[in-house]
Design a protein around this motif. Sequence first.
Motif, short mmCIF file in Angstrom:
data_model
loop_
_atom_site.label_atom_id
_atom_site.label_comp_id
_atom_site.label_asym_id
_atom_site.label_seq_id
_atom_site.Cartn_x
_atom_site.Cartn_y
_atom_site.Cartn_z
N THR A 24 56.20 23.01 -14.20
CA THR A 24 54.99 23.53 -13.57
C THR A 24 53.88 22.51 -13.33
O THR A 24 53.03 22.73 -12.47
CB THR A 24 54.40 24.66 -14.44
N GLU A 25 53.86 21.38 -14.08
CA GLU A 25 52.71 20.47 -13.95
C GLU A 25 53.16 19.02 -14.16
O GLU A 25 52.51 18.25 -14.87
CB GLU A 25 51.62 20.84 -14.96
N LEU A 26 54.23 18.63 -13.54
CA LEU A 26 54.86 17.34 -13.83
C LEU A 26 53.98 16.16 -13.44
O LEU A 26 53.52 16.06 -12.31
CB LEU A 26 56.20 17.25 -13.10
N ASP A 27 53.75 15.28 -14.39
CA ASP A 27 53.20 13.94 -14.12
C ASP A 27 53.48 13.06 -15.33
O ASP A 27 53.93 13.52 -16.37
CB ASP A 27 51.71 13.98 -13.77
N ASP B 213 61.40 5.04 -12.19
CA ASP B 213 62.60 5.36 -12.96
C ASP B 213 62.39 6.62 -13.80
O ASP B 213 63.32 7.40 -14.01
CB ASP B 213 62.99 4.19 -13.86
N LEU B 214 61.16 6.81 -14.28
CA LEU B 214 60.87 8.04 -15.01
C LEU B 214 61.05 9.26 -14.11
O LEU B 214 61.69 10.25 -14.49
CB LEU B 214 59.43 8.01 -15.55
N TYR B 215 60.49 9.19 -12.91
CA TYR B 215 60.65 10.31 -11.98
C TYR B 215 62.12 10.51 -11.63
O TYR B 215 62.61 11.64 -11.57
CB TYR B 215 59.83 10.07 -10.72
N SER B 216 62.83 9.44 -11.38
CA SER B 216 64.24 9.55 -11.03
C SER B 216 65.04 10.20 -12.15
O SER B 216 65.81 11.13 -11.93
CB SER B 216 64.81 8.15 -10.72
N HIS C 218 64.05 12.10 -14.67
CA HIS C 218 63.70 13.49 -14.95
C HIS C 218 64.13 14.42 -13.82
O HIS C 218 64.60 15.53 -14.08
CB HIS C 218 62.19 13.61 -15.23
N MET C 219 63.98 13.98 -12.57
CA MET C 219 64.41 14.85 -11.48
C MET C 219 65.92 15.06 -11.52
O MET C 219 66.41 16.17 -11.26
CB MET C 219 64.00 14.25 -10.13
N LYS C 220 66.67 14.04 -11.86
CA LYS C 220 68.12 14.20 -11.98
C LYS C 220 68.46 15.17 -13.12
O LYS C 220 69.41 15.95 -13.02
CB LYS C 220 68.78 12.85 -12.21
N LEU C 221 67.68 15.11 -14.19
CA LEU C 221 67.89 16.05 -15.29
C LEU C 221 67.59 17.48 -14.86
O LEU C 221 68.35 18.41 -15.17
CB LEU C 221 67.02 15.66 -16.48
N TYR C 222 66.49 17.67 -14.14
CA TYR C 222 66.14 19.01 -13.67
C TYR C 222 67.22 19.54 -12.72
O TYR C 222 67.56 20.73 -12.76
CB TYR C 222 64.79 19.00 -12.97
N ILE C 223 67.74 18.68 -11.87
CA ILE C 223 68.80 19.10 -10.96
C ILE C 223 70.04 19.53 -11.75
O ILE C 223 70.70 20.52 -11.41
CB ILE C 223 69.15 17.97 -9.97
N LYS C 224 70.34 18.80 -12.79
CA LYS C 224 71.50 19.13 -13.63
C LYS C 224 71.42 20.56 -14.15
O LYS C 224 72.44 21.25 -14.25
CB LYS C 224 71.58 18.14 -14.79
N TYR C 225 70.20 21.00 -14.48
CA TYR C 225 70.02 22.34 -15.04
C TYR C 225 69.41 23.31 -14.03
O TYR C 225 68.89 24.36 -14.41
CB TYR C 225 69.15 22.26 -16.29
N ALA C 226 69.48 22.97 -12.75
CA ALA C 226 68.98 23.88 -11.71
C ALA C 226 69.77 25.18 -11.75
O ALA C 226 70.98 25.20 -11.98
CB ALA C 226 69.10 23.23 -10.34
N LYS C 227 69.09 26.28 -11.52
CA LYS C 227 69.75 27.58 -11.51
C LYS C 227 70.86 27.61 -10.47
O LYS C 227 71.91 28.25 -10.66
CB LYS C 227 68.73 28.69 -11.24
N SER C 228 70.66 26.91 -9.37
CA SER C 228 71.66 26.88 -8.30
C SER C 228 72.94 26.19 -8.75
O SER C 228 73.99 26.37 -8.13
CB SER C 228 71.09 26.15 -7.08
N PHE D 22 57.92 8.01 -5.00
CA PHE D 22 58.32 9.01 -3.99
C PHE D 22 59.79 8.86 -3.66
O PHE D 22 60.55 9.84 -3.62
CB PHE D 22 57.47 8.87 -2.73
N PHE D 23 60.21 7.63 -3.38
CA PHE D 23 61.60 7.40 -2.99
C PHE D 23 62.54 7.66 -4.15
O PHE D 23 63.69 8.08 -3.95
CB PHE D 23 61.76 5.99 -2.45
N ALA D 24 62.06 7.46 -5.37
CA ALA D 24 62.88 7.78 -6.54
C ALA D 24 63.14 9.28 -6.60
O ALA D 24 64.26 9.73 -6.89
CB ALA D 24 62.18 7.31 -7.81
N VAL D 25 62.09 10.08 -6.33
CA VAL D 25 62.26 11.54 -6.32
C VAL D 25 63.16 11.96 -5.17
O VAL D 25 64.06 12.80 -5.33
CB VAL D 25 60.89 12.23 -6.23
N LEU D 26 62.95 11.38 -3.99
CA LEU D 26 63.76 11.73 -2.82
C LEU D 26 65.23 11.40 -3.05
O LEU D 26 66.12 12.22 -2.79
CB LEU D 26 63.23 10.98 -1.59
#
Length: 645
Positions: free
Chosen positions: A545-548, A572-575, A577-587, A637-641
């Motif tokens: 909800t409030e990622l930074d 690298d932190l964003y990369s 964590h975003m990969k971790l969130y994707i791993k546990y995405a509901k989808s 930005f590109f790390a998240v993308l």
Amino acid sequence: MRKTNLSLIVKRTALILGLCSFLISCPSPTTNPENSGSDSNSEGNSETPGTATETVYVIDAATTTALDNHSWYIASISLQDFAEKTVNINFSADMMIENSGDAANIMWSVNALKEDGSEVYPTVASKEFSSGTSEWTTVTGTGSSIILGKYPVLYISTYNITPANLTISVKNIKAVVTETSDSANTKTLTEMNEETGITKKTSAAENQGGTGSDAVSERTWSKLSSLKEAYVDSGIFDHFGFATTMAEITGKSNHKDKAALMAKHGNTTSMGNEMKPQWILWNYGTKVSTNGTFTASNGKTISVPVLPASSDTEHGLGGIGTALQIAKDKGIQMRGHVLTWHSQTFDWFFCEDYDVSKGLTDKDTMTARHEWYIKTVLEYVADWETKNNGGKHIIYTWDVVNEAVADDALGDTYLRGSTEGTSTKIPVLASGCHSENGTSRWYQIYGNDEFIINAFRFANKYAPADVTLCYNDYNEYYEWSGHTTKRSGIIKVLNAVLEHKNDAELPTRLDAFGMQSHLEDWVALSSVESAIQEFLKLGIDLQVTELDFAWNTEKYTKAKTNLGYSGTKLEDLYSDHMKLYIKYAKSKRSAQGNGITSVTLWAVEDKDNWLNKDNIVYYPSLFERDSSDNLVAKDAFFAVLNAAK
């Protein structure tokens, strides 16, 4: 919205660390295991701004340093993959110097170690340039059996010059670094980062006499691939976006393009302040007038406070309407933040007769006020959506309760107001401000979690069934083995609410836990993953909800230079964590049926982040402003993308 306390430790070691804030360096090779072993300029399938084969870095020495004229550093290349290893370096680069002062000896040096561990700075290549403008000159050199330091860089330096008199152009960089004990461990480094005082151009454009297509223009927000397409349109998450304020989303002040950026790169936002009780109640008095009555589910009839007039388009219910209309116009939805909070709620709301001089009111009265407030807000939103949006939801989720667990949660004392660190603290002030680890008027009145359970009873009663109800908190990753701490305290709250979901009268509904995710580089990714796993066991969804990331000036500079910095870089932190969130995405978890459904970042750009205080500047965001006041993407930005690919 809260965070852990920062420990800012500044160690200036010898010459280099004392000058680290003026170094410019390229990023170290990616730590992504999929790309390990590749050259540092290899991008694989990642998306970064395109450049021509030959790149020229034009370095304005006057803006890259503010040091004296005797010994200073201009730009550098990271050797972090070879930290504390013995290496051979074969270096070459083409350089051109514009120097209106005396002759300058330009050196490419390395911060290294002697065998006894003391620091040494051997020069790998150097060239004496006369005053005036030189021709392009190839500078070459080698360094053998160099023991690199813990944070090694290959850097440009000079001495006895005036920075304002010197401009350096560099192209065709090639630094071949080989570990002496393992010749297979070889990397070819070819790039420096664009940074303050450094302009990156293609040499082809320069030879044609043009201005070239530099990386800054390619990083402008409107020219980038869409994060919304990467995360939402692709089906990974239901929602992705950025928190905002009324000033930002309406384009007031110095927030140009921000609303358009949010619509291009996301489909959700959270209002940073405007939907909190302080903004809805909006009365800084110590005694508030009433207008009308309300009879609550507990049978208690109360007088209700006067809310701001409907003509007030910034506060009260009118302010909510303004936010809803803007979101509709921009084609984005909102998280409702927040219905129940110890902070930013006026003292008079908790006091007898809404008068702070009379002390706290009784529990039954407070419960009735609580129900009235939640009913008033939720019914206003539902009515607005029916009249103005065909009944389709702008607000798709509500933070029903925010931050009710104390940072020093331990054992049975885990609610804010019950612990040693919060029970004696100054409570919420009438101004709506709060102290660090402040206590809770809610807990002072109830002495237990009853108000939390009530909040989810009332939200379930008055919110549409397809609007998600959420508990939101920070430091959700924190757990000390063998002890009840913040994470366990949060789980206790969630379970307490879930236990009443089948009550015959006023059942609760809890659909998701909001992981605020105000993080720092020391937070282990494994701790975040462990927390995700524990929360998902409860059978509810998760929302980030409030990622930074608390990324201050010291970390920003040291991470750019790799000097005196041992943490992970922001991108690298964003990369990770975003990969971790994707791993546990509901989808991705159709078998389990629950997972992470949304990710919200807590600011669009660095200058608006909430962390700045005590003269410490933070850089937690994906975007920043260039010299022309355009919003441009940072490497993060590109790390998240790329994490979505």
